[in-house]
Every structure is written in structure tokens, then in C-alpha cells.
Scaffold this active site. Structure first.
Site, PDB file in Angstrom:
ATOM      1  N   ALA A  66       0.859  -1.183   0.000  1.00  0.00           N
ATOM      2  CA  ALA A  66       0.000   0.000   0.000  1.00  0.00           C
ATOM      3  C   ALA A  66       0.894   1.230   0.000  1.00  0.00           C
ATOM      4  O   ALA A  66       2.056   1.161   0.400  1.00  0.00           O
ATOM      5  CB  ALA A  66      -0.871  -0.007   1.246  1.00  0.00           C
ATOM      6  N   GLY A 105       0.500  -5.207   0.579  1.00  0.00           N
ATOM      7  CA  GLY A 105      -0.614  -5.159  -0.374  1.00  0.00           C
ATOM      8  C   GLY A 105      -0.240  -5.708  -1.741  1.00  0.00           C
ATOM      9  O   GLY A 105      -1.105  -6.157  -2.498  1.00  0.00           O
ATOM     10  N   GLU A 108      -0.698  -9.307  -1.360  1.00  0.00           N
ATOM     11  CA  GLU A 108      -2.151  -9.526  -1.253  1.00  0.00           C
ATOM     12  C   GLU A 108      -2.814  -9.444  -2.633  1.00  0.00           C
ATOM     13  O   GLU A 108      -3.750 -10.181  -2.932  1.00  0.00           O
ATOM     14  CB  GLU A 108      -2.754  -8.499  -0.279  1.00  0.00           C
ATOM     15  CG  GLU A 108      -2.335  -8.784   1.163  1.00  0.00           C
ATOM     16  CD  GLU A 108      -2.765  -7.700   2.146  1.00  0.00           C
ATOM     17  OE1 GLU A 108      -2.441  -6.521   1.895  1.00  0.00           O
ATOM     18  OE2 GLU A 108      -3.423  -8.035   3.147  1.00  0.00           O
ATOM     19  N   GLU A 128       4.052  -5.751   7.087  1.00  0.00           N
ATOM     20  CA  GLU A 128       3.248  -4.728   7.759  1.00  0.00           C
ATOM     21  C   GLU A 128       3.594  -4.575   9.234  1.00  0.00           C
ATOM     22  O   GLU A 128       3.496  -3.490   9.810  1.00  0.00           O
ATOM     23  CB  GLU A 128       1.749  -5.048   7.613  1.00  0.00           C
ATOM     24  CG  GLU A 128       1.158  -4.740   6.251  1.00  0.00           C
ATOM     25  CD  GLU A 128       1.330  -5.849   5.219  1.00  0.00           C
ATOM     26  OE1 GLU A 128       2.154  -6.761   5.451  1.00  0.00           O
ATOM     27  OE2 GLU A 128       0.637  -5.808   4.185  1.00  0.00           O
TER      28      GLU A 128
HETATM   29  C1  3H9 Z   1       0.450  -2.440   3.318  1.00  0.00           C
HETATM   30  O1  3H9 Z   1       0.701  -2.904   2.240  1.00  0.00           O
HETATM   31  C2  3H9 Z   1      -0.891  -2.570   3.958  1.00  0.00           C
HETATM   32  C3  3H9 Z   1      -1.724  -3.554   3.214  1.00  0.00           C
HETATM   33  O2  3H9 Z   1      -1.872  -4.721   3.971  1.00  0.00           O
HETATM   34  C4  3H9 Z   1      -3.058  -2.955   2.854  1.00  0.00           C
HETATM   35  C5  3H9 Z   1      -3.998  -2.699   3.940  1.00  0.00           C
HETATM   36  C6  3H9 Z   1      -5.339  -2.162   3.571  1.00  0.00           C
HETATM   37  N1  3H9 Z   1       4.596   3.450   0.210  1.00  0.00           N
HETATM   38  O3  3H9 Z   1      13.271   1.777   0.875  1.00  0.00           O
HETATM   39  P1  3H9 Z   1      13.727   2.516  -0.313  1.00  0.00           P
HETATM   40  C7  3H9 Z   1       9.388   4.857  -0.977  1.00  0.00           C
HETATM   41  S1  3H9 Z   1       1.575  -1.566   4.195  1.00  0.00           S
HETATM   42  C8  3H9 Z   1       5.090   4.665  -0.079  1.00  0.00           C
HETATM   43  O4  3H9 Z   1      14.753   3.561  -0.130  1.00  0.00           O
HETATM   44  P2  3H9 Z   1      14.887   0.118  -1.396  1.00  0.00           P
HETATM   45  C9  3H9 Z   1      10.418   5.216   0.082  1.00  0.00           C
HETATM   46  O5  3H9 Z   1       9.884   6.108   1.020  1.00  0.00           O
HETATM   47  C10 3H9 Z   1       2.994  -1.550   3.170  1.00  0.00           C
HETATM   48  N2  3H9 Z   1       6.387   4.897  -0.355  1.00  0.00           N
HETATM   49  O6  3H9 Z   1      14.200   1.538  -1.493  1.00  0.00           O
HETATM   50  C11 3H9 Z   1      11.500   5.841  -0.757  1.00  0.00           C
HETATM   51  O7  3H9 Z   1      11.101   7.154  -1.075  1.00  0.00           O
HETATM   52  P3  3H9 Z   1      12.195   8.293  -1.268  1.00  0.00           P
HETATM   53  C12 3H9 Z   1       3.700  -2.858   3.140  1.00  0.00           C
HETATM   54  C13 3H9 Z   1       7.199   3.849  -0.334  1.00  0.00           C
HETATM   55  O8  3H9 Z   1      15.164  -0.291  -2.774  1.00  0.00           O
HETATM   56  C14 3H9 Z   1      11.447   5.021  -2.054  1.00  0.00           C
HETATM   57  O9  3H9 Z   1      10.149   4.417  -2.081  1.00  0.00           O
HETATM   58  N3  3H9 Z   1       4.927  -2.725   2.401  1.00  0.00           N
HETATM   59  C15 3H9 Z   1       6.752   2.559  -0.033  1.00  0.00           C
HETATM   60  O10 3H9 Z   1      15.984   0.133  -0.403  1.00  0.00           O
HETATM   61  C16 3H9 Z   1      12.484   3.935  -2.136  1.00  0.00           C
HETATM   62  O11 3H9 Z   1      12.427   3.150  -0.957  1.00  0.00           O
HETATM   63  C17 3H9 Z   1       6.065  -2.345   2.987  1.00  0.00           C
HETATM   64  O12 3H9 Z   1       6.134  -2.146   4.164  1.00  0.00           O
HETATM   65  C18 3H9 Z   1       5.383   2.382   0.240  1.00  0.00           C
HETATM   66  N4  3H9 Z   1       4.880   1.166   0.512  1.00  0.00           N
HETATM   67  O13 3H9 Z   1      13.788  -0.849  -0.789  1.00  0.00           O
HETATM   68  C19 3H9 Z   1       7.262  -2.209   2.074  1.00  0.00           C
HETATM   69  N5  3H9 Z   1       7.814   1.711  -0.075  1.00  0.00           N
HETATM   70  O14 3H9 Z   1      13.068   7.849  -2.397  1.00  0.00           O
HETATM   71  C20 3H9 Z   1       7.990  -0.946   2.393  1.00  0.00           C
HETATM   72  C21 3H9 Z   1       8.877   2.458  -0.400  1.00  0.00           C
HETATM   73  O15 3H9 Z   1      11.414   9.506  -1.501  1.00  0.00           O
HETATM   74  N6  3H9 Z   1       9.092  -0.716   1.506  1.00  0.00           N
HETATM   75  N7  3H9 Z   1       8.518   3.737  -0.561  1.00  0.00           N
HETATM   76  O16 3H9 Z   1      12.937   8.330   0.044  1.00  0.00           O
HETATM   77  C22 3H9 Z   1      10.282  -1.365   1.578  1.00  0.00           C
HETATM   78  O17 3H9 Z   1      10.476  -2.257   2.377  1.00  0.00           O
HETATM   79  C23 3H9 Z   1      11.375  -0.921   0.672  1.00  0.00           C
HETATM   80  O18 3H9 Z   1      11.070   0.372   0.239  1.00  0.00           O
HETATM   81  C24 3H9 Z   1      11.592  -1.815  -0.583  1.00  0.00           C
HETATM   82  C25 3H9 Z   1      12.628  -1.132  -1.511  1.00  0.00           C
HETATM   83  C26 3H9 Z   1      12.129  -3.172  -0.123  1.00  0.00           C
HETATM   84  C27 3H9 Z   1      10.321  -1.980  -1.343  1.00  0.00           C
END
Ligand code: 3H9
Length: 690
Positions: A66, A105, A108, A128
């Protein structure tokens, strides 16, 4: 090709409706993606030229979850459940083609497809819990139906992803495919589109739940296993409850339970703090004012001066990522001891099954020792990690200046000394930087990168990038005694001692801090670090209980006694001598001891930290309040579900924080409690720390 939204395109290829998602950087499920997915499936169902649907993503990853930044802005149509339900009810088969990370998500979404293919490097997870949440779009109900309850419990409580090979083995994906993911996804969609339905839906198959129905003890076992690590956190327990619901309730009821618990978490203080922290951590790596054209310096060989606990731990970080290190010691015995400790550390990790024997050898072979500093002449980066003594450090930097090649970075691991003074003895202050690792340096995630007055932009940029390479989280700070982390900590330690003088038993103070969420209290931390740190032997201050304990040979855990007494397992018990010393010093200073409430103890420990944080911000030593929070969570065990000291202050309200600080200022008349001008100004304007 038709653009359904700015983030989703629709095309029909060989009888397959292809939905191509493009929402950089991580294809998060922002409004435009949800809308495009829903419209795309509806369009494909009405499109006679399409017999199947393929979902594929542009850029570096499949959907990573998400859009976290949308949680705080309230619901926006279409609701994600609505999108997934449209997919789930599609009579035409849907194939997900996955690369990068299918997280939260994103996974999901994939679980609402009938078939999943992925490249070998793909990863799958429900992280999450790290945001203080649970998978709120069916993940807790669908994943156990695919991979079983035990594996799901492990994934949702740890947030850790699994790789494609394991996903294939568990049945989470149908095929692991080569590099041409799109073509492989298309081929499967063509094949399935030609088959008569119905196509398999995850929700319809309860077979893998049976094991947990027969053996409900696995939930209690999971709770027990994670109890210590997740103390204070709500989300792990809520995740477990959802998996229990998957086992004990019909699918739709389970979904409702999941929705109810998700709603509780997403609006709660813990998740808000963890979401804030997610962005804070990423923000910390951004350095305004440094031109993006400034080039990083190559680091291919590192020197470390000092092979003690700190130098050894620092060296391991580099060996872990394949960078060769040379450690310099002053004598062979110290060098052998240092190298021996490193090997032992690696072997312990191998014994726990987290490293192969081969990797142990490979890493050890990357770490060489020498007694001759001249051997560092070809290093790109040299880190001094000797004890905290300015004269010694200056001498080392003066010698290094004559040895190190032109352009090499000279770093000090000092935790509190003046970096500018150290740099001043060299002819290249622009190459001098602070790299303050936290003990144990091979474990702790924080790296304080200290910018001296003359440190060049290229050196700063290299320091920040290097941190990422060795898997640390870096925070850039300016020069002042103790920098950000220790300067704030000093305040808490001073006030904890004042509290003990005023009559609070140290075990009460430590318990209040532990219950707040710190891994240990102020006095246990002192014992761990060593009370003799900074103690001037033979010159003890008679009113300093720490010095008095050192006079008694009580240096902390390492001598089996400090503030506390320690047994052979390093378990502390209160020591009468400590209470007596505090009472004696209190008497000599005319302090009347009294009982103290937990609230007063907590306030008096935390408010000085917030106040000092505000001063640090005001002076520009930290660039952002969130950098202070990142420092505290990763360097000092501040519970992430409380965001860090500055976030915590914001949640209390700066007006209330200021009122309490003023109260103690008036009560004590001590400058220690003088409120920071920044705090006063923000509180009076009704603003928050930023
Ligand atoms: C969810 O899904 C809830 C569901 O169950 C639905 C319920 C209804 N959203 O980490 P990075 C941005 S909860 C918005 O440096 P990497 C991040 O801020 C979500 N922004 O890259 C950054 O921005 P900036 C569950 C996001 O290659 C840029 O992307 N998912 C999101 O080292 C690059 O990120 C998670 O918790 C997001 N979801 O790692 C996954 N994700 O460049 C969270 C990233 O402006 N994300 N951004 O600073 C991660 O774990 C890592 O970002 C990922 C990439 C592994 C994907």
C-alpha cells in the site's frame, strides 16, 4: 495501448489483457494504481478479445505494498478491498508476473490472482508488522491457505520476506521463470485463458489450515517464541490473532476480523510512530546542499587503527560486504587477541546456522593484521578506533597524514571528542570525517557521520553511501561534545543520578525506563558500558557515586559489580553499597530523600533528552528532528513504536513538554532545566518539531 490512469496501461496481446503498472519508485498501491487495476479487470471482463488477464509492473519491482503516505490522508476511492474483490470474482483467469518485491498489499494483490509466476530474484513478504500494522487486505486469511499456518506466522510476526525458490516449494508461485518475465507471464495467461474455468482461488481451499486446527498449540508457541523480541509492540499479537481467525472462522468472517484489527492498529499511536519512522529513516540519507554531481570516492580497501572490541567490530562490517581490511595494533599480543575475537564472533554466528564455514574463512581472510601503520598507505579509508584520548588521537592523525595516500579519507570513531581539533593536526582537514560506530559495531545499525568544519562534500557523500553499503543507517551530524546521541544521553544519565540522589532506588528508575520500552535502564546501561569510562583514577570526585564505585573496584558488568551486583549469567541484583553511597552523597549535599512516582521518574529522565534535542536542532548539529529520532531508535534502543524523543514530544504536545520543563526549572533553579529557546518558540506558536 490505453492509459486507464496515469499509472496503469491496458493492452491486449494474443488474447490476453495486459495491465502494466508504472508507479515509481516501488509501484505502491496509490489511488491511481488501485483505480487502474479495478478498471482494467472490469474492462478485460467486458472485452471479447481477451480471455485472460496479466498483471505486470514496470521499473525495479512488482507492487511493494500500500502507499504508506496515503494512510494519514484518509480513505480514497476505490477501496483496496473493492479492487481485490473484483479480481477475486473474475471468471477470466488472472496471472501475476512478479519481479523485485511483492510485499504487503503487493503480495495480497498477487494472492487474488489465480496464478503467479516470478523471476528467481523475486521476494515475497508481509512486512506490515514493521509499520505497526497487519496485512489488512486479506493477506492473513489467504497466505496461510497457500503456505500453511506455521510459515505464515513466522512471516507476519517477523516481517521477513522469502525468496522465489522457497515460494515455489511452498506453492506460493506456480512457476519460477527466466529473465523474460513478461513473455513467461503472457504464455501462462494464454494457456490458462484457453482452459475452461473455474480457475483456482486461494480463498476456496482450506486444506493447509487443517494442521493448525489439529494443533492449536502452535499459536501459544509462537507467542512464547517472540515474546522477548516483541515486548511492548501491539502489532505482532494482532497478526497472530488474525491467523487464528483464518483457522477458526469461515473466510469472510476471518476477513472481517482482520479488517477490524487493522482499523484499530492503523489509527493507533504505535503504527503512526512506526510509519513516521519508516520515512524518517529514508529521509536521514538525504543531504540538502550537496550537489548531486559531487562524485563519491571509491572505497576498495580499508584500514582500521585499533583491534579492540570497537576496531574489530568495525572491521567485520567491511569484511561482511567483501571489502578487505587491515587492522593496526601496537603489539603482537593485542593484534592476535583482536583477530582471534573476530574469528570467534564469526564462528559463533556459523554455529547458530547463520553463516557457512566457507563464509567464515572468506571473511576472516579479508581481515589482515599489522603492527606497522605504514601498511595503510594504499587504503582508501582509514578509521581510527583507539580509546578516547585527544592527545593519542592527534598523534595518530599526524602520523596518518604522512602515510595515507592523497585523497584517502581519514576517519575517527570518536564518540564525543572535537573532530575539528583532530582534523587540525593534518594538512588535509577536508579529508577528515567522524564515523561513530555503536557498540557492538558489527551489530548496531546506527552510524553517526560527523561533518567537521572543513570536511568536503565528496567525503561526506562517500561516508553516507558507505554506511548503506555496510548496511548501516547513517545520520549526518555536526561537531559538539558527544555529537547528537551521546550529548542527549548525558542529560538522561545526569538526571537519573539526580533521581537516585533524591531517593528513587536505581532499580525503580531502571524499571520505569525498561517499561517505557528501552532494552535496559540508565544504570544497567552504565554498568554495561563500564563505569571506569572517563574515570580519573586517584582523582575521584567524592560526590560522584560512579567514581566512588570505581574506587571500590566496581567497574560494571565486566568486574561482576558496578551499580548492581552480577551473577555468573550477568543477571543484576540491587547492591546495598550503591544505595548507601547515593544516600551518603545526598546527605552531604543536603538533599532530603523521598519516594518518587513512576511518572516523575519518567518525566525527569525523558524531558532533558527532548530539551537537549531541541538545543541540538537549534544549533544545527542535527539537520532534522527526525534524524535525532533515527539516532535514538537505532543507537540507543528507544522503542520504535514511540517514534524517538522528538516524535514522542510532538505526540505529548510541545506546550505540555515546555510546561513540565519550566516546572522543574523553577523547582530546582538549575540551568540544567533551562528550556531550549527553540522549544519555547515552537510551543508558543502551537507548532511541532520538524
Ligand atoms: C500495506 O501494504 C498494507 C496492506 O496490507 C493494505 C492494507 C489495507 N509506500 O526503501 P527505499 C518509498 S503496508 C510509499 O529507499 P529500497 C520510500 O519512502 C505496506 N512509499 O528503497 C522511498 O522514497 P524516497 C507494506 C514507499 O530499494 C522510495 O520508495 N509494504 C513505499 O531500499 C524507495 O524506498 C512495505 O512495508 C510504500 N509502501 O527498498 C514495504 N515503499 O526515495 C515498504 C517504499 O522519496 N518498503 N517507498 O525516500 C520497503 O520495504 C522498501 O522500500 C523496498 C525497496 C524493499 C520496497
Amino acid at each position: 495501448m490505453v492509459a486507464l490512469t496515469s499509472m496503469v496501461d491496458y493492452s491486449v496481446e494474443e488474447g490476453v489483457a495486459v495491465l502494466t503498472l508504472d508507479n515509481p519508485p516501488v509501484n505502491a498501491l496509490s489511488q491511481g494504481v488501485r483505480q487502474g487495476l479495478k478498471d482494467g479487470v472490469v474492462k478485460a471482463l467486458a472485452d471479447d478479445s481477451a480471455q485472460a488477464v496479466l498483471i505486470v509492473c514496470e521499473g525495479r519491482t512488482f507492487i511493494a505494498g500500500a502507499d504508506i503516505s496515503e494512510f494519514s490522508s484518509g480513505p480514497m476511492e476505490p477501496n483496496f478491498h473493492e479492487v481485490l474483490s473484483t479480481m477475486d470474482n473474475s471468471p477470466k483467469p488472472i496471472v501475476a508476473a512478479i519481479h523485485g518485491t511483492a510485499l504487503g498489499g503487493g503480495l495480497e494483490t498477487a494472492l487474488c490472482c489465480n496464478y503467479r509466476v516470478a523471476v528467481a530474484s523475486a521476494k515475497f513478504g508481509l512486512p506490515e508488522v514493521n509499520l505497526g500494522l497487519l496485512p489488512g487486505a486479506g493477506g492473513t486469511q489467504r497466505l496461510p491457505r497457500v503456505i500453511g499456518v506455521e510459515k505464515t506466522l513466522a512471516m507476519v510476526t517477523s516481517g521477513a520476506p522469502i525468496g522465489a525458490a522457497e515460494a515455489l516449494e511452498l506453492g506460493l508461485i506456480d512457476q519460477m521463470v527466466g529473465d523474460d518475465l513478461r513473455a513467461a507471464g503472457l504464455a501462462l495467461a494464454i494457456e490458462k485463458g484457453a482452459e475452461a474455468g473455474p480457475h483456482p482461488r486461494v480463498r476456496d481451499n482450506d486444506e493447509k489450515l487443517q494442521g493448525a486446527k489439529d494443533n492449536p498449540e502452535i499459536f501459544a508457541a509462537t507467542r512464547k517464541m517472540i515474546a522477548r523480541k516483541t515486548r511492548g509492540f501491539l502489532a505482532p499479537e494482532y497478526n497472530i490473532r488474525c491467523i487464528e481467525a483464518a483457522v477458526n472462522q469461515p473466510f469472510d468472517e476471518g476477513l472481517q476480523t482482520e479488517g477490524k484489527l487493522f482499523a484499530e492498529l492503523v489509527t493507533g499511536a504505535q503504527s503512526q510512530a512506526q510509519q513516521y519512522f519508516f520515512f524518517s529513516e529514508r529521509q536521514a540519507s538525504k543531504i540538502p546542499g550537496i550537489d548531486k554531481d559531487v562524485a563519491e570516492l571509491p572505497i576498495t580497501k580499508v584500514g582500521v587503527i585499533g583491534g579492540g572490541l570497537m576496531g574489530g567490530g568495525i572491521s567485520m562490517n567491511f569484511a561482511n560486504v567483501g571489502i578487505p581490511v587491515t587492522i593496526v595494533e601496537t603489539n603482537q599480543a593485542a593484534l592476535d587477541r583482536g583477530l582471534g575475537t573476530i574469528r570467534k564472533n564469526y564462528e559463533n554466528t556459523a554455529r547458530k546456522g547463520r553463516l557457512t564455514e566457507q563464509a567464515v574463512e572468506q571473511r576472516c581472510s579479508l581481515i589482515q593484521g599489522t603492527l606497522d601503520m605504514a601498511d595503510l598507505a594504499d587504503c582508501d579509508l582509514i578509521i581510527e578506533a583507539v580509546f578516547e584520548n585527544m592527545a593519542v588521537k592527534k598523534d595518530i592523525f599526524m602520523r596518518l597524514d604522512g602515510i595515507a595516500k592523497a585523497g584517502a579519507i581519514l576517519a575517527s570513531n570518536t564518540s564525543a571528542l572535537d573532530l575539528n581539533e583532530i582534523a587540525s593536526v593534518t594538512n588535509r582537514p577536508e579529508s577528515v570525517i567522524g564515523l561513530h560506530f555503536f557498540s557492538p559495531a558489527n551489530v548496531m545499525k546506527l552510524l553517526e557521520v560527523v561533518r567537521g568544519d572543513k570536511t568536503s562534500d565528496a567525503v561526506i557523500k562517500t561516508g553516507m553511501a558507505l554506511a548503506k553499503r555496510i548496511r548501516k543507517v547513517a545520520v549526518l551530524v555536526g561537531v559538539c561534545p558527544g555529537f547528537v546521541g551521546n550529548r542527549i544521553l548525558f542529560m538522561r544519565q545526569i538526571e537519573a543520578s539526580n533521581l537516585a540522589l533524591a531517593g528513587a532506588p536505581i532499580e525503580q528508575i531502571d524499571k520505569v525506563l525498561f517499561d517505557f520500552g528501552f532494552p535496559m535502564g540508565a544504570f544497567q546501561m552504565g554498568d554495561l558500558a563500564g563505569l571506569d569510562l572517563g574515570w580519573d583514577k586517584g582523582n575521584s570526585n567524592p560526590t560522584d557515586v560512579k567514581d566512588r564505585l570505581c574506587d571500590l573496584g566496581r567497574y560494571g558488568q565486566k568486574t561482576g559489580a558496578g551499580y548492581y551486583d552480577y551473577d555468573e549469567n550477568r543477571m543484576p541484583t540491587p547492591a546495598a553499597v550503591t544505595a548507601e553511597l547515593f544516600a551518603e552523597v545526598a546527605a552531604t549535599q543536603g538533599i532530603k530523600q523521598k519516594q518518587m512516582s513512576e511518572e516523575e521518574i519518567l518525566d525527569r529522565c525523558l524531558l532533558p533528552m527532548i530539551n537537549e534535542g531541541a538545543k541540538i536542532l537549534d544549533e544545527g548539529i542535527a539537520m532534522r528532528a527526525s534524524d535525532i529520532d533515527v539516532t535514538y531508535v537505532y543507537g540507543y534502543g528507544w522503542p520504535v513504536y514511540r517514534g524517538g524523543p522528538m516524535h514522542y514530544a510532538n505526540t505529548i504536545g510541545l506546550d505540555k513538554v515546555l510546561a513540565k520543563i519550566r516546572h522543574y526549572h523553577e523547582l530546582t533553579g538549575d540551568d540544567f532545566w533551562a528550556p531550549s529557546p527553540l522549544l519555547v518558540s515552537l510551543a508558543e506558536q502551537g507548532k511541532r518539531f520538524k
